[in-house]
Motif scaffolding. Structure first.
Motif, PDB file in Angstrom:
ATOM      1  N   ASN C  72       0.827  -1.205   0.000  1.00 52.77           N
ATOM      2  CA  ASN C  72       0.000   0.000   0.000  1.00 52.77           C
ATOM      3  C   ASN C  72       0.858   1.251   0.000  1.00 52.77           C
ATOM      4  N   TRP C 149     -15.977   4.670  -1.905  1.00 53.44           N
ATOM      5  CA  TRP C 149     -14.680   4.430  -1.254  1.00 53.44           C
ATOM      6  C   TRP C 149     -14.849   3.784   0.118  1.00 53.44           C
ATOM      7  N   LYS C 152     -14.917   0.108  -1.704  1.00 56.72           N
ATOM      8  CA  LYS C 152     -13.989  -0.278  -2.765  1.00 56.72           C
ATOM      9  C   LYS C 152     -12.603   0.277  -2.466  1.00 56.72           C
ATOM     10  N   TRP C 154      -9.785   0.369  -4.103  1.00 50.56           N
ATOM     11  CA  TRP C 154      -9.031   1.177  -5.065  1.00 50.56           C
ATOM     12  C   TRP C 154      -9.585   2.598  -5.139  1.00 50.56           C
ATOM     13  N   ALA C 244      -7.143  -1.509   2.813  1.00 53.33           N
ATOM     14  CA  ALA C 244      -6.678  -1.133   1.477  1.00 53.33           C
ATOM     15  C   ALA C 244      -5.834   0.127   1.483  1.00 53.33           C
ATOM     16  N   THR C 245      -5.997   0.999   2.471  1.00 56.02           N
ATOM     17  CA  THR C 245      -5.186   2.219   2.500  1.00 56.02           C
ATOM     18  C   THR C 245      -4.316   2.277   3.748  1.00 56.02           C
TER      19      THR C 245
END
Lengths: 438, 299, 294
Positions: C72, C149, C152, C154, C244-245
């Motif tokens: 990431n 967001w 998801k 991405w 994810a982040t």
């Protein structure tokens, strides 16, 4: 030289007189850190003010130290720096961390040693069970709530549904949602706030299903999560399927999803009973509440577990201060304060006397939404529904929620996601067990 | 070129860079127009988020969530800003941010000027050790040693204090490095002449070196002011009362997370505008030095 | 180069003292403390501590989550750099024409540099908001894809990258324009007399001359997004959805400060310090090269 010292003596005497003559200086200060902001913070301050006015020896100083995790870490840091507050409000998931810390002065012991009589039997079991060890209460329940279903009556009417009958089962939730969407009464059926707390931590005990081994962590440290079993996969799998269909709309963590309900985007919201007070002020449509939905047979309907926070007493203060701490604890648990707190905030009253008094005053008849959460706590708890005693629960909840997001995004199946959550959770539990080896 | 003969001298100077293109100059230089258009597009894209945030800060909650979105300002600016100001205790937050930004910038510049002076203009035992001790920190931001720095601050009893907020930010060698580079470009003759006149080292620093360094100091001040103002993780960790919070963190509390009402994005954006105004103003007002400093520091 | 120096025994020590003290107390002490803590397992209240050797490192290096946070971090850092430096270069390419008013344009794009990343994050959070945001609304006319967001990964990553790049693009443009103005007009003139087109002029003359600046900016932007971007993540996505982040710096904070796992957090700090030392070494080599170049 003589004149000089005489002058100093005079000054010292003056200062001493000033000190003795000021009654405010004689009050013992009790520091109380909490995480109650906004309306809840104002209510907390009011409670503290009432206590301060009720007696003249002690002055409780309440301080908002941010969010729940921030209050906990702040208190820990302060304790490590040998400057802790007397009382700290810790949320449900911090319980095990506090219990094993060696930094706490258990509430039952405090009351006994300070010789303040408390009728522990009057406290309602599902609340005390969460915070007790070997039958003794370790922290004072302060703000307790349980998750309930909120629904938009206006949308229900528009979809031709009975606005006085909230869906009681998950099947009914699904059907009602589809009708609502088809009728154009709302864009989505329902959303869920605090996803792990409402959909797993409460849904498991509500169906009398074990959340973790060792009776959800009550009987040992080598605990493992059990959420990847058949029940968990069925429940989360259904949510994922509904997410895909648009019946369910995942709205993020904590209370963020509420906006979907408030704006009318979703017709139902599963959220803590503690937001009743806020919803009463802000909702622009007719609304009602129902119990947390259930899957029905073959699952037994058990009880929900409480969320919210309790007040912990920390060691390391002057022995004389603890008398005041005990008196404050006694004060907030009294029926009068409990009733006021419940009516003002929506948090649950925690003694049978308080509940009975509210019933006598027809409070629940007039405010049925206030009864919903309590009605979920009436069953006698089983080992599956006493509560959760997991170390590093903050991190575990985080791990669970990130896997729920993977599932709802369609990146993983319910089975895969829950298994990953269990693996991560077990690693965190193992770390905690190792760090707390006796 | 004589075609420009009628122009005044000053105007001619202004026109100089374009002289090269003069022979090819058509009535309209379409290439230049296209470039201007593209540049303006870039400016618009970059400016849009801020413009939109400002627009939101002037609307009511209903206007904020209206579909289609309203892209022009509404008339509720004043009440939103007042609301944000009082609710977030903006005065206190801005004051704290200003203290952190100014004290950390000035402190860092002060200690860097001194240490760079010692390293460039003195020979002393242990100079190499001191040099490396300082420069090894050149690129190590506070973030990567955050937990332990927190413990250290706790041991010092500096949690939740201005000292704790500012002093650790001074532990970086960037400024020292820049001053050292700059001093090295100062002609040797200057110090030789000063020594011949019997000027002592502190006097030399104060009356000769510092006046030469003002541009660098100003540029560095802008960079460090912004760095200090925009600190986030560090103040988030070490402050634990509302009275000590800085504005960037105070805003965080306005982000709707546990919403029991429609999030007041308008108030949020009003607060954001107030929080970003001071550093942006510093950039705009000190732009000349800042850009010069950027280029100098890059050398 | 030998410089004239002042002769004084005590003064130089006095002059470097403040910086040395600050560095010792806030750099060396914490760095060694991190190193020490990384070999221990500590209970949250600090009352129980046990030596575990390399276990914290082993656990980290065998956890998929840690590798994901590394991945990431790289996606984030390179994303921000590509966007911010790329756009800067694009503007520089346009400006090769040396149109009037470059300084005014510079002013018009420089100011986002003053905006704190978390504030930029909040602004973009609103622009991207699935229910209220203007961007999903516009995109809704083009595609039925849901740019959510919250769910998801991405999209969340794109959101934080764009917000971060926004704060830095003006800085990059200012640098490129400064570099551009330093290129002698005669060089460009000569090229245009040769009949070179704008694109070729940019590629064969401007780009090589700007390459030291470009390289410097790439390094600065990378380092900035490695470490300076905690605020965006914390204010907007909190590492989610589904990690994810979650970038490395955020994980240090999350595990240490929220999760109260000091040992693991310290071990992550030590690994990060290692990364920084490598980056610094690269930077120094570059600086040396540049000295030779000029």
């Amino acid at each position: 030289m003589e004149a000089f010292s005489r002058r100093w003596t005079a000054l010292a005497v003056a200062v001493a007189v000033l000190l003795i003559g000021t009654p405010a200086q004689a009050k013992t200060e009790i520091h109380f850190w909490h995480a109650m902001g906004g309306q809840l913070g104002a209510a907390t301050n009011e409670l503290v003010k009432q206590f301060n006015q009720s007696q003249s020896e002690y002055e409780v100083k309440a301080l908002n130290k941010g969010t729940y995790p921030e209050v906990l870490t702040g208190a820990i840091a302060a304790y490590r720096q040998k400057n802790p507050p007397h009382i700290v409000q810790v949320f449900d998931v911090g319980t095990q961390t506090m219990l094993l810390s060696g930094a706490i002065y258990p509430i039952f012991q405090l009351m006994k040693e300070q010789e303040i009589a408390v009728n522990w039997g009057d406290f309602i079991k599902p609340v005390t069970g969460y915070y007790s060890k070997d039958g003794n209460l370790y922290s004072m329940p302060f703000n307790s709530s349980s998750p309930i279903l909120y629904y938009n009556k206006t949308a229900f009417k528009k979809a031709g549904l009975n606005p006085d009958k909230p869906p009681a089962t998950w099947k009914e939730v699904g059907e009602a949602s589809k009708k609502i969407i088809a009728a154009g009464a709302a864009k989505c059926g329902f959303t869920t706030s605090w996803p792990s707390w409402t959909m797993l931590e409460n849904t498991f005990p509500w169906h009398d299903q074990p959340f973790a081994t060792n009776q959800n962590g009550y009987t040992g440290l080598d605990t493992k999560l059990l959420i990847n079993g058949e029940f968990g996969v069925k429940h989360i799998g259904q949510l994922a399927a509904w997410q895909k269909e648009g019946v369910y709309s995942y709205g993020g963590r904590m209370g963020a999803p509420d906006t979907k309900f408030i704006s009318g985007e979703c017709a139902m919201d599963i959220q803590s009973s503690a937001v009743i007070g806020g919803f009463k002020k802000s909702l622009k449509f007719e609304w009602g509440t129902g119990q947390l939905p259930h899957w029905g047979a073959p699952y037994k309907k058990q009880n929900a577990v409480v969320g919210g926070a309790t007040l912990w007493v920390l060691k390391g203060q002057k022995p004389a201060d603890y008398k005041g701490v005990a008196r404050f604890m006694k004060f907030i648990a009294e029926p009068h304060q409990q009733m006021w707190w419940h009516v003002t905030t929506g948090y649950l009253p925690i003694t049978h006397t308080a509940i009975k008094n509210l019933e006598t005053g027809y409070h629940f008849k007039k405010n049925p939404e206030q009864w919903t959460a309590l009605s979920q706590l009436s069953a006698k708890p089983t080992p599956n529904s006493l509560g959760h005693r997991l170390g590093n629960f903050v991190q575990i909840r985080e791990a669970i929620e990130s896997e729920m997001e993977n599932i709802f995004a369609g990146k993983k199946t319910a089975k895969e996601g829950l298994e990953a959550a269990v693996a991560k959770g077990n690693a965190i539990l193992g770390e905690f067990a190792a760090a707390n080896k006796p | 070129m004589s075609a420009d003969g009628a122009l005044t001298a000053s105007a001619r100077v202004e026109a100089l860079p374009r002289i090269a293109e003069a022979p090819r100059r058509a009535p309209v230089d379409w290439g230049a127009v296209a470039v201007h258009a593209l540049l303006l597009l870039c400016v618009a894209v970059i400016a849009f988020p801020l413009y939109y945030a400002f627009v939101i800060s002037t609307q009511t909650v209903e206007e904020v969530i209206a579909r289609p979105p309203m892209l022009s300002p509404s008339g509720h600016m004043f009440e939103n800003y007042v609301e944000a100001w009082t609710r977030a205790h903006m005065a206190r937050l801005l004051w704290n941010s200003a203290i952190v930004a100014v004290v950390s910038a000035v402190g860092k510049i002060a200690i860097s000027v001194l240490s760079a002076f010692a390293i460039v203009y003195f020979d002393f035992r242990g100079k190499a050790v001191a040099f490396w001790m300082i420069f090894v920190t050149l690129m190590l931001p506070v973030e990567v040693r955050i937990m332990s720095t927190y413990e250290v601050i706790g041991d010092l009893g500096w949690l939740n204090s201005y000292a704790g907020l500012t002093v650790p930010l001074m532990a970086s060698a960037t400024a020292t490095f820049l001053f050292r580079q700059f001093y090295l470009t100062v002609p040797n003759e200057l110090v030789e002449a000063a020594q011949l006149d019997g000027v002592g080292p502190l006097r030399f620093l104060w009356s000769f070196l510092l006046p030469l360094s003002w541009a660098n100091i100003a540029a560095l001040f802008v960079v460090l002011f912004i760095y200090g103002w925009n600190q986030y993780l560090w103040p988030l960790m070490i402050t634990n009362t509302e009275a000590m919070r800085v504005v960037v963190i105070g805003l965080q509390d306005l982000i709707p997370r546990t919403g029991t009402h429609i999030p007041e994005w308008n108030v949020m954006m009003a607060a954001a505008m107030m929080a970003l105004l001071p550093p942006v103003a510093v950039i705009l007002f000190m732009q000349r030095w800042f850009v010069k400093g950027l280029i100098e520091s890059e050398k | 180069m030998k410089r004239a120096v002042f002769k004084n025994r005590g003064l130089p020590y006095l002059l470097v003292l403040p910086q040395i003290v600050v560095t010792l107390v806030f750099f060396f002490w914490p760095a060694f403390e991190s190193l020490r803590l990384s070999f221990f397992r500590t209970s949250p209240f600090g009352d129980k501590t046990s030596f575990v050797g390399l276990e914290n490192f082993v656990n980290l290096l065998s956890s998929a989550e840690y590798y994901q946070s590394i991945a990431n971090t790289f996606v984030f850092a390179f994303g921000v750099t590509a966007l911010a430096v790329g756009l800067g270069l694009f503007v520089a390419a346009l400006a090769t024409q040396k149109v009037r008013g470059l300084a005014a344009y510079r002013t018009a794009v420089l100011w986002p540099y003053g905006i704190a990343p978390p504030i930029a994050g909040i602004i973009f959070l609103f622009i991207f908001h699935p229910s209220y945001g203007v961007l999903p609304y516009w995109l809704g006319f083009v595609t039925s894809y849901e740019f959510n967001w919250l769910l998801k990964g991405w999209v969340a990553m794109a959101l934080v990258i764009i917000a971060t790049a926004w704060t830095h693009v003006g800085y990059n443009i200012a640098f490129f324009l400064a570099g551009l103005l330093a290129i002698p007009t005669s060089v460009l003139e000569a090229a245009s007399v040769d009949g070179a087109g704008a694109l070729r002029r940019f590629r064969s003359i401007v780009l090589p001359l700007l390459s030291p600046i470009t390289f410097y900016l790439v390094v600065v932007n990378l380092i900035f997004s490695f470490f300076g971007s905690f605020g965006v993540i914390h204010a907007v996505t909190q590492g989610g959805p589904g990690n994810a982040t979650e970038i490395m710096v955020f994980k240090v904070y999350k595990d240490g400060f929220i999760g109260l796992n000091l040992g693991s957090s310290a071990a992550q700090s030590v690994l990060l310090m290692f990364v920084v030392i490598v980056l610094t070494a690269l930077q120094f080599r570059f600086v040396e090269k540049k000295v030779i170049y000029s």
